[in-house]
Design a protein around this motif. Structure first.
Motif, mmCIF file in Angstrom:
data_model
loop_
_atom_site.group_PDB
_atom_site.id
_atom_site.type_symbol
_atom_site.label_atom_id
_atom_site.label_comp_id
_atom_site.label_asym_id
_atom_site.label_seq_id
_atom_site.Cartn_x
_atom_site.Cartn_y
_atom_site.Cartn_z
ATOM 1 N N ARG A 1 0.853 -1.195 0.000
ATOM 2 C CA ARG A 1 0.000 0.000 0.000
ATOM 3 C C ARG A 1 0.885 1.240 0.000
ATOM 4 O O ARG A 1 1.878 1.304 0.707
ATOM 5 N N ASP A 2 0.475 2.222 -0.785
ATOM 6 C CA ASP A 2 1.204 3.485 -0.821
ATOM 7 C C ASP A 2 0.391 4.572 -0.112
ATOM 8 O O ASP A 2 -0.694 4.313 0.411
ATOM 9 N N SER A 3 0.918 5.773 -0.098
ATOM 10 C CA SER A 3 0.245 6.874 0.594
ATOM 11 C C SER A 3 -1.106 7.204 -0.047
ATOM 12 O O SER A 3 -2.030 7.653 0.648
ATOM 13 N N ILE A 4 -1.256 6.953 -1.328
ATOM 14 C CA ILE A 4 -2.530 7.229 -1.989
ATOM 15 C C ILE A 4 -3.587 6.217 -1.537
ATOM 16 O O ILE A 4 -4.757 6.561 -1.360
ATOM 17 N N ASP A 5 -3.188 4.965 -1.316
ATOM 18 C CA ASP A 5 -4.124 3.974 -0.773
ATOM 19 C C ASP A 5 -4.660 4.440 0.583
ATOM 20 O O ASP A 5 -5.853 4.315 0.867
ATOM 21 N N ARG A 6 -3.776 4.984 1.413
ATOM 22 C CA ARG A 6 -4.209 5.475 2.726
ATOM 23 C C ARG A 6 -5.137 6.684 2.567
ATOM 24 O O ARG A 6 -6.136 6.821 3.269
ATOM 25 N N HIS A 7 -4.831 7.551 1.618
ATOM 26 C CA HIS A 7 -5.684 8.705 1.301
ATOM 27 C C HIS A 7 -7.083 8.221 0.901
ATOM 28 O O HIS A 7 -8.090 8.738 1.389
ATOM 29 N N ILE A 8 -7.145 7.227 0.022
ATOM 30 C CA ILE A 8 -8.428 6.707 -0.451
ATOM 31 C C ILE A 8 -9.207 6.064 0.691
ATOM 32 O O ILE A 8 -10.424 6.277 0.828
ATOM 33 N N ALA A 9 -8.528 5.301 1.520
ATOM 34 C CA ALA A 9 -9.201 4.658 2.657
ATOM 35 C C ALA A 9 -9.844 5.709 3.562
ATOM 36 O O ALA A 9 -10.981 5.548 4.017
ATOM 37 N N TYR A 10 -9.128 6.790 3.813
ATOM 38 C CA TYR A 10 -9.677 7.864 4.639
ATOM 39 C C TYR A 10 -10.912 8.467 3.981
ATOM 40 O O TYR A 10 -11.961 8.613 4.609
ATOM 41 N N TRP A 11 -10.797 8.847 2.705
ATOM 42 C CA TRP A 11 -11.880 9.568 2.047
ATOM 43 C C TRP A 11 -13.079 8.689 1.707
ATOM 44 O O TRP A 11 -14.192 9.190 1.578
ATOM 45 N N ARG A 12 -12.885 7.388 1.592
ATOM 46 C CA ARG A 12 -14.042 6.514 1.346
ATOM 47 C C ARG A 12 -15.008 6.553 2.525
ATOM 48 O O ARG A 12 -16.220 6.436 2.345
ATOM 49 N N VAL B 1 -16.656 10.063 2.003
ATOM 50 C CA VAL B 1 -17.412 10.206 0.747
ATOM 51 C C VAL B 1 -17.797 8.796 0.295
ATOM 52 O O VAL B 1 -17.058 8.149 -0.446
ATOM 53 N N PRO B 2 -18.943 8.301 0.748
ATOM 54 C CA PRO B 2 -19.329 6.910 0.476
ATOM 55 C C PRO B 2 -19.359 6.522 -1.007
ATOM 56 O O PRO B 2 -19.062 5.394 -1.354
ATOM 57 N N GLY B 3 -19.663 7.414 -1.912
ATOM 58 C CA GLY B 3 -19.731 7.081 -3.334
ATOM 59 C C GLY B 3 -18.407 7.200 -4.067
ATOM 60 O O GLY B 3 -18.351 7.052 -5.292
ATOM 61 N N LEU B 4 -17.332 7.447 -3.342
ATOM 62 C CA LEU B 4 -16.014 7.637 -3.962
ATOM 63 C C LEU B 4 -15.585 6.378 -4.708
ATOM 64 O O LEU B 4 -15.590 5.286 -4.152
ATOM 65 N N ASP B 5 -15.231 6.528 -5.968
ATOM 66 C CA ASP B 5 -14.729 5.408 -6.770
ATOM 67 C C ASP B 5 -13.226 5.290 -6.499
ATOM 68 O O ASP B 5 -12.449 6.157 -6.908
ATOM 69 N N PRO B 6 -12.786 4.227 -5.822
ATOM 70 C CA PRO B 6 -11.375 4.129 -5.446
ATOM 71 C C PRO B 6 -10.439 4.004 -6.648
ATOM 72 O O PRO B 6 -9.284 4.452 -6.580
ATOM 73 N N ASP B 7 -10.914 3.447 -7.745
ATOM 74 C CA ASP B 7 -10.059 3.338 -8.926
ATOM 75 C C ASP B 7 -9.821 4.699 -9.571
ATOM 76 O O ASP B 7 -8.690 5.064 -9.888
ATOM 77 N N VAL B 8 -10.896 5.459 -9.746
ATOM 78 C CA VAL B 8 -10.760 6.799 -10.328
ATOM 79 C C VAL B 8 -9.911 7.672 -9.408
ATOM 80 O O VAL B 8 -8.977 8.337 -9.848
ATOM 81 N N GLU B 9 -10.243 7.661 -8.123
ATOM 82 C CA GLU B 9 -9.484 8.463 -7.163
ATOM 83 C C GLU B 9 -8.020 8.041 -7.143
ATOM 84 O O GLU B 9 -7.116 8.873 -7.092
ATOM 85 N N GLY B 10 -7.778 6.743 -7.214
ATOM 86 C CA GLY B 10 -6.405 6.241 -7.191
ATOM 87 C C GLY B 10 -5.598 6.686 -8.394
ATOM 88 O O GLY B 10 -4.448 7.122 -8.260
ATOM 89 N N VAL B 11 -6.190 6.587 -9.571
ATOM 90 C CA VAL B 11 -5.480 6.989 -10.791
ATOM 91 C C VAL B 11 -5.234 8.493 -10.803
ATOM 92 O O VAL B 11 -4.108 8.960 -11.005
ATOM 93 N N VAL B 12 -6.297 9.281 -10.597
ATOM 94 C CA VAL B 12 -6.176 10.730 -10.689
ATOM 95 C C VAL B 12 -5.232 11.269 -9.618
ATOM 96 O O VAL B 12 -4.359 12.097 -9.900
ATOM 97 N N THR B 13 -5.376 10.819 -8.390
ATOM 98 C CA THR B 13 -4.515 11.321 -7.312
ATOM 99 C C THR B 13 -3.059 10.916 -7.551
ATOM 100 O O THR B 13 -2.153 11.728 -7.336
ATOM 101 N N ARG B 14 -2.827 9.697 -8.003
ATOM 102 C CA ARG B 14 -1.449 9.285 -8.298
ATOM 103 C C ARG B 14 -0.840 10.148 -9.403
ATOM 104 O O ARG B 14 0.315 10.567 -9.304
#
Length: 181
Positions: free
Chosen positions: A4-15, A18-31
């Motif tokens: 897991r990288d820092s973006i995975d931790r970011h996504i875990a927090y924001w999910r 923001v319940p509807g957050l798409d982790p794949d989209v968020e992961g790609v764009v944030t990375r």
């Protein structure tokens, strides 16, 4: 499970927030955003080691991209750099004092002035582009050649979709464009 990288931790927090957050989209764009910031920091550091500021490199790049004889009108530079003409004049004065550019009369129209890349400007640009290439190479070093080609293909697909409306993400001035091979 992959590391897991820092973006995975970011996504875990924001999910959780923001319940509807798409982790794949968020992961790609944030990375992509974080990698661009990382490269920008490296670029600033490398340019600083060469005694250049980012805007100075951008002007040198525009002149180098113009191809021989490596000259552009101040108006074309201001447009390409999206810079106010007065700001560009100040910057060109500074680059002229540093010996990286000079102003000359346009041979085709003696009434017009062009900005010309000097030999010292060429050397400064080559050093800077070498430093950037090193940083980019290090960034992509964990990927195999095949993975790099796959990444290029996937990113190209996203860019083409983004440019569907006719607005190019990277505009190359007509005076700079060279034929594709």
């Amino acid at each position: 499970m992959p590391a897991r990288d820092s973006i995975d931790r970011h996504i875990a927090y924001w999910r959780a927030e923001v319940p509807g957050l798409d982790p794949d989209v968020e992961g790609v764009v944030t990375r992509m955003q974080m990698l661009v910031r990382h490269l920008q920091r490296r670029r600033t550091e490398a340019l600083g080691e060469l005694g250049l500021l980012s805007w100075e490199y951008d002007i040198l790049w525009q002149l180098r991209a113009a191809g021989p004889p490596y000259q552009v009108t101040p108006t074309a530079l201001a447009i390409a750099l999206d810079t106010h003409p007065a700001t560009l004049t100040h910057r060109l004065d500074r680059l002229t004092r540093a010996g990286l550019v000079e102003r000359a009369r346009d041979r085709a129209d003696r009434r017009s002035v062009v900005v010309v890349l000097t030999d010292q400007g060429h050397r400064a640009w080559e050093s800077a582009i070498g430093s950037q290439a090193d940083a980019e190479g290090l960034l992509l070093a964990p990927l195999s050649e095949s993975e790099r080609r796959t990444l290029v293909r996937l990113l190209r697909k996203v860019v083409l979709a983004s440019e569907k409306d006719g607005t190019e993400l990277m505009v190359v001035p007509r005076s700079v464009q060279r034929p594709e091979h």
